[in-house]
Design an enzyme around this catalytic site. Sequence first.
Site, PDB file in Angstrom:
ATOM      1  N   HIS A 105       0.766  -1.075  -0.036  1.00 57.29           N
ATOM      2  CA  HIS A 105      -0.246   0.024  -0.116  1.00 57.29           C
ATOM      3  C   HIS A 105       0.800   1.289  -0.120  1.00 57.29           C
ATOM      4  O   HIS A 105       0.580   2.088  -1.003  1.00 57.29           O
ATOM      5  CB  HIS A 105      -1.000   0.038   1.205  1.00 57.29           C
ATOM      6  CG  HIS A 105      -1.610   1.299   1.466  1.00 57.29           C
ATOM      7  ND1 HIS A 105      -3.009   1.439   0.575  1.00 57.29           N
ATOM      8  CD2 HIS A 105      -1.538   2.379   2.158  1.00 57.29           C
ATOM      9  CE1 HIS A 105      -3.480   2.733   1.113  1.00 57.29           C
ATOM     10  NE2 HIS A 105      -2.494   3.272   1.804  1.00 57.29           N
ATOM     11  N   GLU A 106       1.726   1.274   0.803  1.00 62.87           N
ATOM     12  CA  GLU A 106       2.731   2.269   0.755  1.00 62.87           C
ATOM     13  C   GLU A 106       3.517   2.467  -0.568  1.00 62.87           C
ATOM     14  O   GLU A 106       3.724   3.732  -1.005  1.00 62.87           O
ATOM     15  CB  GLU A 106       3.770   2.159   2.111  1.00 62.87           C
ATOM     16  CG  GLU A 106       3.034   2.226   3.396  1.00 62.87           C
ATOM     17  CD  GLU A 106       2.000   3.318   3.610  1.00 62.87           C
ATOM     18  OE1 GLU A 106       2.480   4.492   3.069  1.00 62.87           O
ATOM     19  OE2 GLU A 106       1.023   3.197   4.376  1.00 62.87           O
ATOM     20  N   HIS A 109       1.634   4.538  -3.070  1.00 62.52           N
ATOM     21  CA  HIS A 109       1.612   5.944  -2.814  1.00 62.52           C
ATOM     22  C   HIS A 109       2.881   6.181  -3.599  1.00 62.52           C
ATOM     23  O   HIS A 109       2.987   7.356  -4.403  1.00 62.52           O
ATOM     24  CB  HIS A 109       1.854   6.477  -1.365  1.00 62.52           C
ATOM     25  CG  HIS A 109       0.547   6.191  -0.635  1.00 62.52           C
ATOM     26  ND1 HIS A 109      -0.718   6.849  -1.281  1.00 62.52           N
ATOM     27  CD2 HIS A 109       0.260   6.001   0.622  1.00 62.52           C
ATOM     28  CE1 HIS A 109      -1.631   6.550  -0.220  1.00 62.52           C
ATOM     29  NE2 HIS A 109      -1.115   5.917   0.774  1.00 62.52           N
TER      30      HIS A 109
END
Length: 236
Positions: A105-106, A109
């Site tokens: 998920h990071e 980004h």
Amino acid sequence: MMMPYYGYYFDSTYILVLIGAVLSILASARVNSTYRKYARVRSMTGMTGAQAAERILYQAGIRDVKIEHVSGSLTDHYDPARKVVRLSDSTYRSPSVAAVGVAAHECGHVLQHKEGYVPLKFRTALVPAANIGSKLGIPLILVGILLGANPTLVTIGIWVFSLAVLFQIVTLPVEFDASRRAVQILDRQGILAGAEVGQCKKVLNAAAFTYVAAAAASILQLLRLILLFGGGRRRD
């Protein structure tokens, strides 16, 4: 002497605050229970969160983003200014499905940053204003009340607080998109497979609910302020 805005009656707008608090509690409980459940499920590849992040970034051709360890639990985040993905104690060295999902998920980004994803750019630009809104909005309103229901200060306070609310709203598409990217990448690269992909979705969906709850609580708080103070008009 009559105090402005207040009286000896039940303030029905507290219901809005209560709803926001309940949503936040439910979101926190859900993400914690879901994460704990899948933090006990070891991924078939045995890759840790840090290793999964390294592979995702390498495959994307990203060489200028570091992966660092940060203390705490679920304190994972991407710092676009320093180009660093920071993974928490519960993610960095853990080979669990939950850890791999959070790390991915990071990295989502990071990919948003690389591609110039518009909602992320907008959110980043809003950070200074949102910080001011979260720190000064309510104090300005309180000062306006203490100074004899000063309508100008109260109205300014509401508008300043609305900047923090706007930040919460803009955060939603950014977080949902990062999770979508994470699941697709993990599946496509074979870092997770089969049932693990569905388990990862559950973890990231639970995490996304915390952002939805935070945005809802902020909107309800803003609505309460508007109902109470009417944009700064005095209630007799």
